[in-house]
Design an enzyme around this catalytic site. Structure first.
Site, PDB file in Angstrom:
ATOM      1  N   ASP A   1       0.855  -1.177   0.000  1.00 36.61           N
ATOM      2  CA  ASP A   1       0.000   0.000   0.000  1.00 36.61           C
ATOM      3  C   ASP A   1       0.896   1.233   0.000  1.00 36.61           C
ATOM      4  OD1 ASP A   1      -2.286   1.489   0.074  1.00 36.61           O
ATOM      5  OD2 ASP A   1      -2.653   1.232   2.208  1.00 36.61           O
TER       6      ASP A   1
ATOM      7  N   ASP B   1      -4.036  -2.057   5.273  1.00 37.15           N
ATOM      8  CA  ASP B   1      -4.499  -1.592   6.571  1.00 37.15           C
ATOM      9  C   ASP B   1      -6.010  -1.508   6.668  1.00 37.15           C
ATOM     10  OD1 ASP B   1      -4.921   0.493   4.863  1.00 37.15           O
ATOM     11  OD2 ASP B   1      -3.703   1.957   5.941  1.00 37.15           O
TER      12      ASP B   1
ATOM     13  N   ASP C   1      -8.545  -4.390   2.216  1.00 40.39           N
ATOM     14  CA  ASP C   1      -7.333  -5.178   1.973  1.00 40.39           C
ATOM     15  C   ASP C   1      -7.447  -6.620   2.485  1.00 40.39           C
ATOM     16  OD1 ASP C   1      -5.893  -3.010   0.854  1.00 40.39           O
ATOM     17  OD2 ASP C   1      -5.520  -2.240   2.859  1.00 40.39           O
TER      18      ASP C   1
END
Length: 895
Positions: free
Chosen positions: A326, A636, A640
């Protein structure tokens, strides 16, 4: 489900048979609740605890150990049998405690969405458990509320929502009631509010269009439940190795017994010989070594801020070939920072990162004197006054923001220039404001001045520039506005991934009391541009470079905009300076147009993926895995979780991560830092290296013992060892010698090596050859010594067997130091760098002295005292083995 975001509010309300003014009636709401069910995420029922525990024993290596335990019990060695079966039980308990990640993830989703909702029913405002919300309900939202279901917004006033858990965007999303295109990705659906997201500003009304499992959050929960738990490289290799070992041991035992019986030996004697061979071939210490080496890896990683939730994840990190990361908070600092300011026709740069007001404003390399740049001062002033955020210093000394990150960045840059928010609040009291709304894309405030009142306006350039009639010269005087140059500067800033805000002002008479849209529609003075970004973590740049140097591909997968993602990727080193990876960057929309058959090739070739949806992250991970990659995925947010579950190693953020992400992950980063992943990969490689060292060390012992027994049976001579002596060798050496290898420090250059090929077997051809070499040396040394002791020295069979046991143990001790480096010289690793190996060797020598001379050991293990000459011959064989292996390694290095 319908594309609610593409329909007008009236169309949605009609389709749901609701009423905007009064909402649903109570009987109708009860009817819909009975039909649609509670507004909750369905949790999957997992396996019962007894079945999960029983399945821990369904492994080939466990079969071998159970057989070993049964055989040793049959032979009357109850202590050894208890040790072996104890290892089996401990492994089963550890595995049992690590099960059911999917159930935990879905349970976390359920906790996330349980909240209260304010709903209009029968024209009255009511507040109740969000599980009672049904499609068609009119929900009222205000700042601080958690959205109870998926809503189509009907009315909004300055509404902003933190959707980072679903989209990965680092800043709150502005909302409006205007419909968007049907193919708009989730992050661009400004007219929708999704279950579980948080309202950060403004208020709104929305009609519930989806509840429970039909919401976006519910769809993610379904994806989590559908993900099949995949095996790790370690478990796959150990399983393959164990299957092979099981068949080899069985075949050797059967062949040995058959040959002996065919030669006329007693069936019982041959059965006992086959049992002895099986006991000698079983590596009893392997499961314990696997567990211990992984546990040590867990401890080492925790000291480097990587918290491991599942033991095999330690080794999986060392096998990683692709890291999908990410952007926000992992590769970047998650702190918006003003980088450039354009004011008075001059371009200023800003130093310093994050919300700590430490840094300088510079022009052409020189520090700015604000007294000489009045236009810049006024631009900074506008950023302070047209601002609803606050900076607060915590007891720890860290600066924490209250409000919008972009507004906080403008406060910080003003403080770097010496301008204080508190002083401005005293001298220019705010009288009125127009809150930011996505339809208008600006924020405006009215302030009292000394001789007049002033309006400040901050927002998108396209909403300000055409409403400005002039601008400021560097000295603060009015000047002609060059719109073309302003657009060129703004375009250049945006092309570098900077978020650009325009600032303007307008003086109004002292009697001006209120602020309306018409007051900021014309007659403005353009003050300048402030361009900001979420800066990359400096340590992430180094970590990415090390990963790429180690042959690990790094890919950015984010919900943020493509320009921002590409700029960060360039700065960190993921993308080339021309903004491209090997095949450019891809957006979620472009990704959706790629067929499944073509996706693996596109996924490998692309480094930056922007504006991706949850199922697209899942597709990318599966596509990379289909190409044979071992994939580590960071995340997070709730969005996800499915990809974290699917990845070979799921990595959640410990600070900013949701409970859902943490429950779905194998590893949690305590500091949310990409550099911690690189450190964990290095530890993972060390773990696999040490585990391989143990296996390479332990196999010659088992194979050598088996060869000695098979040779004796085939030749029809007396067995050089008995089963109880084999057990002593296996258990004592595994405990005192082999396990010391798991404490071996990391070898230099681990991160300069290419990742292991996932298809490569646990033991390479070179290591198999080395195993055979040491086994043959054990075989030759044992037979030579047994023959010498009985035929030349005239010793008893009991003493000769004692010598054979000792020669195998001392070859093990010598080979232990060979195995401290699989390729490098014994001298290169440093004799004292692993004090445990020295201590283990000393303890093993002491144990062998007791085995040879202690009367109780003589009775238990049928051993006998040896002469000094016998010890000299034992040490000679061990020395030959030590130098033979070092010579073999030297020859391979030369090649």
């Amino acid at each position: 489900m319908p594309a609610w975001h593409a329909l007008s509010p009236a169309q949605v309300i009609d389709a749901l048979e609701s009423n905007e003014a009064n909402g649903l009636t109570r009987p109708e709401a009860a009817k819909r609740l009975a039909c649609c069910g509670p507004n909750d995420i369905t949790a999957r029922s997992g396996k019962p605890p007894w079945l999960r525990f029983a399945l821990q024993f369904n492994q080939p290596l466990v079969y071998i150990l159970v057989i070993a335990g049964a055989v040793t019990a049959f032979l009357g060695a109850w202590v050894d049998s208890s040790v072996i079966l104890g290892v089996v039980l401990i492994n089963a308990i550890v595995g049992f405690l690590q099960e059911a990640k999917a159930e935990k993830a879905v349970a976390s989703l359920s906790r996330l969405v349980k909240t209260e909702a304010t709903v209009r029913r029968e024209g009255k405002r009511e507040r109740f458990d969000s599980r009672q919300v049904v499609p068609g309900d009119i929900v009222l939202l205000q700042a601080g509320d958690r959205v109870p279901a998926d809503l189509r917004l009907v009315k909004t006033k300055g509404l902003q929502a933190d959707e980072s858990a679903l989209t990965g965007e680092s800043v709150p999303a502005a909302k409006s009631a205007a419909a968007v295109a049907e193919d708009a990705v989730l992050g661009d659906r400004g007219c929708m509010a999704y279950m579980g997201t948080l309202v950060t500003a403004g208020h709104a009304e929305g009609v519930v269009c989806e509840t429970g499992d039909r919401t976006e959050t519910g769809r993610i929960a379904t994806l989590i439940r559908q993900v099949v738990e995949i095996s790790t490289p370690l478990t796959r290799k150990i399983a393959h190795f164990s299957h092979l070992l099981l068949w080899v041991i069985t075949a050797l035992a059967v062949v040995t017994m058959a040959v002996g019986v065919a030669r006329g030996e007693r069936v019982f004697d041959m059965f006992m010989a086959a049992v002895a061979l099986a006991v000698g071939a079983i590596p009893e210490g392997l499961p314990a070594a696997v567990t211990i080496v992984l546990a040590i890896g867990v401890a080492r990683m925790s000291r480097r801020n990587a918290i491991i939730r599942k033991l095999p994840a330690v080794e999986t990190l060392g096998s990683t070939t692709v890291i999908c990361s990410d952007k926000t908070g992992t590769l970047t600092q998650n702190e918006m920072t003003v980088r450039e300011i354009f004011a008075g026709g001059e371009l200023f740069t800003v130093t310093g990162d994050g919300y700590e007001p430490v840094g300088e404003l510079r022009i052409e390399g020189a520090v700015v004197d604000l007294a000489k740049h009045a236009a810049l001062a006024e631009c900074l002033t506008a950023g302070i006054r047209c601002n609803d955020s606050m900076l607060a210093r915590e007891p720890s000394g860290a600066v924490r923001i209250q409000g919008d990150p972009t507004e906080a960045a403008m406060l910080v840059v003003a403080e770097k220039a010496g301008l204080s928010r508190s002083e401005h609040d005293e001298t220019a009291v705010r009288l009125d404001a127009i809150a930011f709304e996505s339809e208008h894309m600006f924020h405006a405030t009215l302030h009292r001045g000394a001789a007049h009142k002033v309006i400040y306006k901050v927002g998108a350039l396209e909403r300000l520039l055409e409403r400005c009639g002039d601008t400021l010269a560097p000295d603060g005087s009015l000047a002609v506005l060059d719109r073309k140059r302003v657009r060129e500067v703004a375009h250049s800033m945006a092309a570098r991934g900077l978020r650009v805000l325009a600032l303007a002002r307008r003086y109004v008479p002292p009697d001006h009391a209120v602020l309306e849209h018409r007051h900021v529609a014309e007659g403005l003075t353009f003050l300048g541009l402030q361009a900001m970004q979420d800066p990359p973590r400096p340590e992430a740049v180094q970590a990415v470079r090390l990963c790429i140097g180690a042959g690990i591909a790094v890919k950015m997968i984010t919900g943020d905009h493509l320009a921002t993602a590409t700029a960060v990727a360039r700065a960190i080193g993921i993308a080339r300076e021309d903004g491209k990876s090997a095949a450019g960057s891809l957006t979620g929309a472009e990704l959706g147009a790629i067929a499944d058959a073509d996706l693996p090739r596109a996924a490998e070739a692309t480094a930056v993926f922007a504006r991706v949806a949850p199922e697209q992250k899942l597709r990318l991970v599966r596509a990379l895995q289909s190409s044979g990659h071992i994939v580590a995925m960071t995340g997070d947010g709730v969005n996800d979780a499915p990809a974290l579950r699917q990845a070979d190693i799921g990595i959640a953020m410990g600070v900013a991560g949701t409970d859902v992400a943490k429950a779905a992950a194998d590893m949690v980063l305590a500091d949310d830092n990409f550099a911690t992943i690189e450190a964990a990969v290095e530890e993972g490689r060390s773990v696999f290296e040490n585990l391989t060292k143990f296996i390479v060390w332990t196999l010659p012992t088992n194979l050598g013992e088996s060869l000695v027994l098979m040779a004796a049976i085939l030749l029809g001579v007396t067995l050089p060892m008995v089963p109880v002596q084999l057990l002593w060798i296996n258990m004592a050496t595994a405990l005192l010698l082999g396990l010391t290898l798991v404490f071996e420090p990391r070898e230099r250059g681990l991160m300069q090596r290419r990742p292991r090929d996932p298809r490569q077997p646990l033991l390479t051809r070179e290591l198999v050859v080395r195993t055979a070499l040491v086994s043959v040396l054990m075989l030759a040394g044992s037979f030579w010594l047994f023959s010498w002791e009985t035929q030349v020295e005239g010793e008893t069979v009991q003493a000769a067997r004692t010598a054979v046991v000792n020669v195998i143990v001392f070859v093990d001790i010598a080979y232990l130091f060979n195995c401290r480096s699989l390729a490098g010289s014994l001298l290169q690793v440093g004799l004292l760098s692993n004090i445990w190996a020295i201590a283990g060797a000393a303890a093993m020598i002491a144990a062998q002295v007791a085995f040879t001379y202690a009367p109780v050991m003589n009775r238990l293990f049928h051993s006998a005292a040896l002469s000094g000459d016998s010890w000299a011959r034992i040490l000679m064989v061990a020395g030959v083995a030590l130098f033979a292996v070092e010579a073999e390694k030297w020859i391979r290095r030369r090649r």
